[in-house]
Each structure stands twice: as C-alpha cells, then as structure tokens.
Write a protein that holds these residues in place. Structure first.
Motif, mmCIF file in Angstrom:
data_model
loop_
_atom_site.group_PDB
_atom_site.id
_atom_site.type_symbol
_atom_site.label_atom_id
_atom_site.label_comp_id
_atom_site.label_asym_id
_atom_site.label_seq_id
_atom_site.Cartn_x
_atom_site.Cartn_y
_atom_site.Cartn_z
ATOM 1 N N VAL A 192 0.837 -1.198 0.000
ATOM 2 C CA VAL A 192 0.000 0.000 0.000
ATOM 3 C C VAL A 192 0.870 1.245 0.000
ATOM 4 C CG1 VAL A 192 -1.610 1.361 1.386
ATOM 5 C CG2 VAL A 192 -1.986 -1.085 1.096
ATOM 6 N N ARG A 193 1.897 1.248 0.822
ATOM 7 C CA ARG A 193 2.777 2.413 0.907
ATOM 8 C C ARG A 193 3.599 2.568 -0.379
ATOM 9 N NH1 ARG A 193 3.103 3.049 6.719
ATOM 10 N NH2 ARG A 193 0.888 3.149 7.272
ATOM 11 N N ARG A 194 3.895 1.457 -1.074
ATOM 12 C CA ARG A 194 4.705 1.528 -2.285
ATOM 13 C C ARG A 194 3.873 1.948 -3.488
ATOM 14 N NH1 ARG A 194 7.195 -3.676 -2.434
ATOM 15 N NH2 ARG A 194 8.271 -2.828 -0.634
ATOM 16 N N TYR A 195 2.638 1.517 -3.559
ATOM 17 C CA TYR A 195 1.771 1.839 -4.693
ATOM 18 C C TYR A 195 0.635 2.754 -4.209
ATOM 19 C CZ TYR A 195 4.359 -1.885 -7.009
ATOM 20 O OH TYR A 195 5.353 -2.662 -7.537
ATOM 21 N N SER A 196 -0.517 2.173 -3.901
ATOM 22 C CA SER A 196 -1.649 2.926 -3.372
ATOM 23 C C SER A 196 -2.657 1.933 -2.830
ATOM 24 C CB SER A 196 -2.304 3.780 -4.467
ATOM 25 O OG SER A 196 -2.955 2.952 -5.421
ATOM 26 N N GLY A 197 -3.647 2.444 -2.088
ATOM 27 C CA GLY A 197 -4.688 1.571 -1.572
ATOM 28 C C GLY A 197 -5.488 0.928 -2.691
ATOM 29 N N LEU A 198 -5.788 1.698 -3.738
ATOM 30 C CA LEU A 198 -6.550 1.163 -4.866
ATOM 31 C C LEU A 198 -5.781 0.056 -5.577
ATOM 32 C CD1 LEU A 198 -8.903 1.223 -6.870
ATOM 33 C CD2 LEU A 198 -7.732 3.090 -8.064
ATOM 34 N N THR A 199 -4.506 0.278 -5.837
ATOM 35 C CA THR A 199 -3.703 -0.722 -6.542
ATOM 36 C C THR A 199 -3.560 -1.998 -5.724
ATOM 37 O OG1 THR A 199 -2.450 1.010 -7.676
ATOM 38 C CG2 THR A 199 -1.451 -1.171 -7.587
ATOM 39 N N ALA A 200 -3.287 -1.859 -4.448
ATOM 40 C CA ALA A 200 -3.123 -3.031 -3.595
ATOM 41 C C ALA A 200 -4.410 -3.838 -3.507
ATOM 42 C CB ALA A 200 -2.668 -2.601 -2.200
ATOM 43 N N ALA A 201 -5.541 -3.150 -3.329
ATOM 44 C CA ALA A 201 -6.823 -3.845 -3.250
ATOM 45 C C ALA A 201 -7.144 -4.544 -4.570
ATOM 46 C CB ALA A 201 -7.931 -2.867 -2.886
ATOM 47 N N THR A 202 -6.847 -3.890 -5.686
ATOM 48 C CA THR A 202 -7.182 -4.440 -6.994
ATOM 49 C C THR A 202 -6.413 -5.721 -7.283
ATOM 50 O OG1 THR A 202 -7.694 -2.265 -7.897
ATOM 51 C CG2 THR A 202 -7.134 -4.010 -9.475
ATOM 52 N N TYR A 203 -5.091 -5.679 -7.177
ATOM 53 C CA TYR A 203 -4.295 -6.832 -7.597
ATOM 54 C C TYR A 203 -4.357 -7.982 -6.588
ATOM 55 C CZ TYR A 203 -2.742 -4.038 -11.487
ATOM 56 O OH TYR A 203 -2.732 -3.291 -12.635
ATOM 57 N N SER A 204 -4.592 -7.677 -5.318
ATOM 58 C CA SER A 204 -4.783 -8.765 -4.363
ATOM 59 C C SER A 204 -6.118 -9.457 -4.600
ATOM 60 C CB SER A 204 -4.707 -8.228 -2.932
ATOM 61 O OG SER A 204 -5.712 -7.258 -2.687
ATOM 62 N N THR A 205 -7.141 -8.690 -4.975
ATOM 63 C CA THR A 205 -8.441 -9.286 -5.281
ATOM 64 C C THR A 205 -8.361 -10.144 -6.537
ATOM 65 O OG1 THR A 205 -9.538 -7.361 -4.301
ATOM 66 C CG2 THR A 205 -10.881 -8.792 -5.689
ATOM 67 N N LEU A 206 -7.701 -9.639 -7.577
ATOM 68 C CA LEU A 206 -7.541 -10.424 -8.809
ATOM 69 C C LEU A 206 -6.766 -11.712 -8.544
ATOM 70 C CD1 LEU A 206 -6.732 -7.577 -11.373
ATOM 71 C CD2 LEU A 206 -8.879 -8.858 -11.157
ATOM 72 N N ALA A 207 -5.766 -11.635 -7.680
ATOM 73 C CA ALA A 207 -4.976 -12.826 -7.374
ATOM 74 C C ALA A 207 -5.790 -13.881 -6.634
ATOM 75 C CB ALA A 207 -3.753 -12.431 -6.536
ATOM 76 N N ALA A 208 -6.826 -13.458 -5.915
ATOM 77 C CA ALA A 208 -7.644 -14.407 -5.153
ATOM 78 C C ALA A 208 -8.631 -15.169 -6.028
ATOM 79 C CB ALA A 208 -8.396 -13.663 -4.049
ATOM 80 N N ILE A 209 -8.971 -14.630 -7.210
ATOM 81 C CA ILE A 209 -10.004 -15.258 -8.043
ATOM 82 C C ILE A 209 -9.641 -16.693 -8.421
ATOM 83 C CG2 ILE A 209 -11.217 -15.136 -10.252
ATOM 84 C CD1 ILE A 209 -11.087 -12.086 -10.035
ATOM 85 N N PRO A 210 -8.451 -16.971 -8.984
ATOM 86 C CA PRO A 210 -8.136 -18.368 -9.338
ATOM 87 C C PRO A 210 -8.001 -19.274 -8.122
ATOM 88 C CG PRO A 210 -6.221 -16.955 -9.669
ATOM 89 C CD PRO A 210 -7.377 -16.044 -9.412
ATOM 90 N N MET A 211 -7.763 -18.705 -6.948
ATOM 91 C CA MET A 211 -7.660 -19.524 -5.737
ATOM 92 C C MET A 211 -9.035 -19.962 -5.243
ATOM 93 S SD MET A 211 -4.725 -17.343 -3.728
ATOM 94 C CE MET A 211 -3.292 -16.688 -4.607
ATOM 95 N N LEU A 212 -10.046 -19.108 -5.449
ATOM 96 C CA LEU A 212 -11.403 -19.452 -5.016
ATOM 97 C C LEU A 212 -12.157 -20.266 -6.060
ATOM 98 C CD1 LEU A 212 -12.423 -16.061 -3.366
ATOM 99 C CD2 LEU A 212 -12.158 -18.255 -2.195
ATOM 100 N N THR A 213 -11.716 -20.206 -7.320
ATOM 101 C CA THR A 213 -12.429 -20.891 -8.397
ATOM 102 C C THR A 213 -12.586 -22.393 -8.157
ATOM 103 O OG1 THR A 213 -11.725 -19.233 -10.018
ATOM 104 C CG2 THR A 213 -12.445 -21.370 -10.875
ATOM 105 N N PRO A 214 -11.514 -23.143 -7.847
ATOM 106 C CA PRO A 214 -11.703 -24.587 -7.651
ATOM 107 C C PRO A 214 -12.591 -24.917 -6.457
ATOM 108 C CG PRO A 214 -9.465 -23.909 -7.055
ATOM 109 C CD PRO A 214 -10.088 -22.755 -7.743
ATOM 110 N N LEU A 215 -12.567 -24.074 -5.422
ATOM 111 C CA LEU A 215 -13.432 -24.314 -4.268
ATOM 112 C C LEU A 215 -14.896 -24.203 -4.668
ATOM 113 C CD1 LEU A 215 -11.528 -22.290 -1.498
ATOM 114 C CD2 LEU A 215 -11.352 -24.729 -2.043
#
Length: 281
Positions: A176-199
C-alpha cells in the motif's frame, strides 16, 4: 488522523451490511460460490477503475509474489468467513470477529515492528469490553461460550477468518505504501479469483443449487452488494486508510461492523439492550 479514519470506518459499516446480506443470500447461493462471485465481481470493477485512472498495470516483477500472498490471504478470509457464518449463527460470528484487532496488533508488532504501547493495549481492552457489553444486552453469552448455538467447526473457521484478515492488513501495508490503496486492493483481489475458483467448482459439483435460485433477484442483489459495496468500495477505503494509519490503529475501525452485525443479523434472544447501548451502536 480523524479524517484518515473516515474511510476505514465507512468500510466497516459496509461490512456490517455484508453479514446481513450474505446470511440472507446463503439460502440461494452456497457460501464458497458466493465468495467466488463476490471476489470476481469486485476484482473486475476494481481493475476497471485502475485502468480508468491511467494505470497500465505498472507493478514491479519483484512484487508479484507479494500480491500473490495477499491474494491467498483474501481467498482464505472469504472462504473461512463465509463457511463459518453458514455453520454458526450470526451472534457467534459477530462475537468472534472482535479477535481481528487483537491479531492485527500482534502481527503488526511481530512483522512490521509497530510499537504496542499502553494506549493501544487499553484500546484493545475497551473495544473487547464494549462489544461484549453490547452483545450481553442482546444474546445469551453463556450459550455462545458453551457453543450450544452453532457448530464448533464454524467457530474455528471464524477465528481463522479473523486471523487471515489481520494477515491481509499487515502484509499488505508495504505494498500500500509503495503503490496505493486502490492498486493493492485491486491486484490482491484479482490474485484471489483463481484460488477461489476450484473451491466453488467443487462445492457446486457436490451439491448443485437450483439454477432458478442462482438467477433469482435475491441472488443478483446479494452478489451486487457483496461485489460492489463490500468488496470494491470497502477494500479501497480500508487500504486507503492504511496509506496514513498504522495497521493496528486501522484494525479497530472494524469494531463498528462487528456491533452492527451483532445487533442486526440475529434476533434478540434476551431482553433488549438498554438505551445507552443502542446509542453506542
């Protein structure tokens, strides 16, 4: 400091509504599938906002692993939170969620080296005591502690969810400090999608819900609220607070969501809370 805390407080209010909406939505959409849909919609909206702001995906390759770790925290939080809420009643879920600030303070000190002074320790005690007082006016705490109101597995999952969200808050702070709150929230959310898909796929294959239920107005409303309000909007507000607030200070704003859920989702089992408690809510 007061202005910086407004975003996290608003995020906590949106999460208070999340408990109500998700509990209502489990009747038509199973929990892991609902969690996947929430994160998928939220991730798409967040990415669209990032692109609209002119970000072309400028993430350093060295930080890919960091965002993948955040995605794992997100996926673990959503899965355990929704399964735990499904297996328990709302009052138990609300009571156990107060562990999040405690975990965040501990992880903030261990991982980030944040100082835990007497004021923060007193704040933890006041937050815990205040929440218990509010719940005591609404529920039979002896039954909650004894575990007679819900599944012990569900209770365990809700504790794990609190720990995972604390991990998401603490490990996300450097990004968050390196990029921004929006960027951190966005890419962490996108990274979670393939992890939740098989479940979600396994859940739907083992116990497929009626297609009519998945397409019902209730299901559509629940997915829209969870994806747009409780994910896209709330996570940006939460992480933007981290741009200026310490992680442990930020964690206490979740208390408003806890109290909101405690007094809204589950009908009172005992006498109504006194007027003072209602005003505190």
């Amino acid at each position: 400091m007061a202005r910086a805390a407004f975003g996290p407080l608003l995020a906590a209010a949106l999460w208070g509504g999340m408990y109500v909406v998700s509990k209502w939505g489990f009747a038509v959409v199973p929990p892991l599938t609902l969690g996947f849909l929430r994160v998928a919609l939220g991730g798409i909206v967040l990415y669209a906002i990032v692109r609209a702001n002119g970000d072309k995906g400028g993430i350093d390759a060295d930080d890919y692993r960091g965002f993948a770790v955040l995605g794992a925290w997100v996926a673990a939080t959503i899965a355990t939170q929704f399964l735990g809420t499904e297996l328990t009643n709302a009052s138990q879920g609300s009571l156990l969620t107060i562990l999040t600030p405690v975990f965040t303070v501990a992880l903030g000190a261990a991982v980030l080296g944040e100082r835990v002074g007497a004021r923060k320790l007193v704040g933890i005690a006041i937050a815990l005591a205040g929440t218990v007082v509010v719940l005591a006016g609404q529920y039979d705490l002896a039954a909650l502690i004894a575990g007679t109101g819900g599944s012990l597995v569900g209770v365990f999952l809700l504790v794990v969810a609190s720990l995972c969200w604390a991990g998401y808050t603490v490990w996300g702070l450097p990004l968050v400090r390196r990029y921004s709150g929006l960027t951190a929230a966005t890419y962490s959310t996108l990274a979670a999608i393939p992890m939740l898909t098989p479940l979600a796929i396994v859940e739907l294959s083992l116990d497929p819900p009626p297609l009519a239920g998945l397409l019902a107005p209730r299901a559509i409303f629940v997915v829209l609220y969870l994806g747009l309000a409780a994910t896209a909007a709330a996570w940006v507000l939460w992480y933007r607070g981290l741009e200026t607030l310490p992680a442990d200070t930020q964690a206490f704003s979740a208390r408003s969501a806890i109290i909101d859920a405690a007094v809204s989702v589950h009908p009172p089992q005992t006498k109504p809370a006194p007027t003072m408690m209602a005003q505190e809510r």
